[in-house]
Design a protein around this motif. Structure first.
Motif: not given
Length: 243
Positions: A179-182, A202-210, A225-229
C-alpha cells in the motif's frame, strides 16, 4: 469474448457511414496491383481485394453491414496472418488471426475502457498479456480463456500493488500486497480480499501474524508492536478477544 462475427454491433456515431468507408477504401485499394473492384455479397458484406478460385485470397478488406472493417491477408476465404478488425473509431483489434479467429499476439483497444496487449487463443485472451485500464490501473500476467488466472501483478490507480495468484479475475491464493502508506501483507487471498493465514506489517514496523477473514484479524494470531510488546491469542473482527 471478441468474435469476427460483428452482426448486431453498433458503431460510434462519429465514425464514417458505410458508403463513405467503401469509397475511401476503394480509392486506396485501386492504387494497388491485382486488386479487384468492390464485390457486394449476398449477406450484405462488401469485399475489396484479391480473389482466387472465387474465394477471398491475398490482400483485401471486408466491410460488414454495420460498418466494421476487417483488413489483412486472406487464405481460401478466411482471414489469416496480421489483420486489423476495426469496430469503430474507438475500438479495434490488430494482430494475428488464424482461420478467422484471434490467435497468437494481438492488441485489443477500446478507448472507452481498456487496452490489452498479449496472447490470444480461439478469440480469447490466453497466455501472457498486459491490460491497461482507463482509470489508470494495470494488470500484467497470465490469462486463461479470457480471465486473469495464474501469476500476475495488478497496479491499482489508488497506488496499491498486488503480486501473486489470480483466479477468475480475482486475487486468489498466495500473494503480496503493498500500500502507498508503507503497509504490506504477505499471505493468502480469497475473493479479492485478505483471507486465511498471513503477515500484515504496519507503517511503524509493528506486525500481525495470524488468520484473517475478509481483511480483518479473525482467529488465532499475534500482534508484535514496534517496541517489542506482544499480544497473542484469539481475535474477532479486528479486536483482541482472549488469550
Amino acid at each position: 469474448m471478441y468474435t469476427l462475427c460483428t452482426e448486431g454491433r453498433t458503431i460510434n456515431s462519429e465514425s464514417l457511414d458505410l458508403s463513405e468507408k467503401v469509397t475511401m477504401r476503394s480509392e486506396t485499394l485501386m492504387k494497388k496491383d491485382k486488386l479487384d473492384n468492390a464485390i457486394v455479397l449476398e449477406d450484405g458484406l462488401v469485399y475489396i481485394g484479391e480473389m482466387q478460385n472465387d474465394e477471398r485470397h491475398g490482400y483485401g478488406i471486408l466491410i460488414y453491414p454495420n460498418g466494421s472493417i476487417l483488413e489483412g491477408n486472406w487464405i481460401n476465404g478466411k482471414a489469416n496472418g496480421i489483420c486489423k478488425l476495426q469496430y469503430s473509431q474507438d475500438e479495434y483489434y490488430q494482430g494475428n488471426i488464424l482461420n478467422n479467429r484471434f490467435q497468437g499476439y494481438g492488441e485489443y483497444v477500446n478507448n472507452n475502457s481498456s487496452i490489452y496487449k498479449g496472447q490470444w487463443e480461439n478469440n480469447e485472451k490466453h497466455g501472457y498479456g498486459e491490460e491497461y485500464f482507463k482509470n489508470g490501473s494495470i494488470y500484467c500476467g497470465n490469462f486463461i480463456r479470457g480471465m486473469r488466472e495464474g501469476e500476475g501483478v495488478y497496479l491499482s490507480s489508488n497506488g496499491s500493488k498486488y503480486e501473486g495468484q489470480f483466479k477468475c479475475n480475482m486475487m486468489e491464493g498466495d500473494g503480496i500486497m503493498f500500500w502507498g502508506d508503507g503497509s504490506t501483507y504477505k499471505g493468502q487471498f480469497q475473493n479479492n480480499d485478505i483471507n486465511g493465514y498471513g503477515v500484515y506489517t504496519y507503517p511503524d514496523g509493528s506486525y500481525y501474524e495470524g488468520y484473517f477473514i475478509n481483511g480483518k484479524r479473525n482467529g488465532i494470531g499475534s500482534l508484535i508492536r514496534y517496541d517489542g510488546y506482544e499480544v497473542s491469542g484469539e481475535w474477532e473482527e479486528d479486536k483482541f478477544y482472549k488469550n
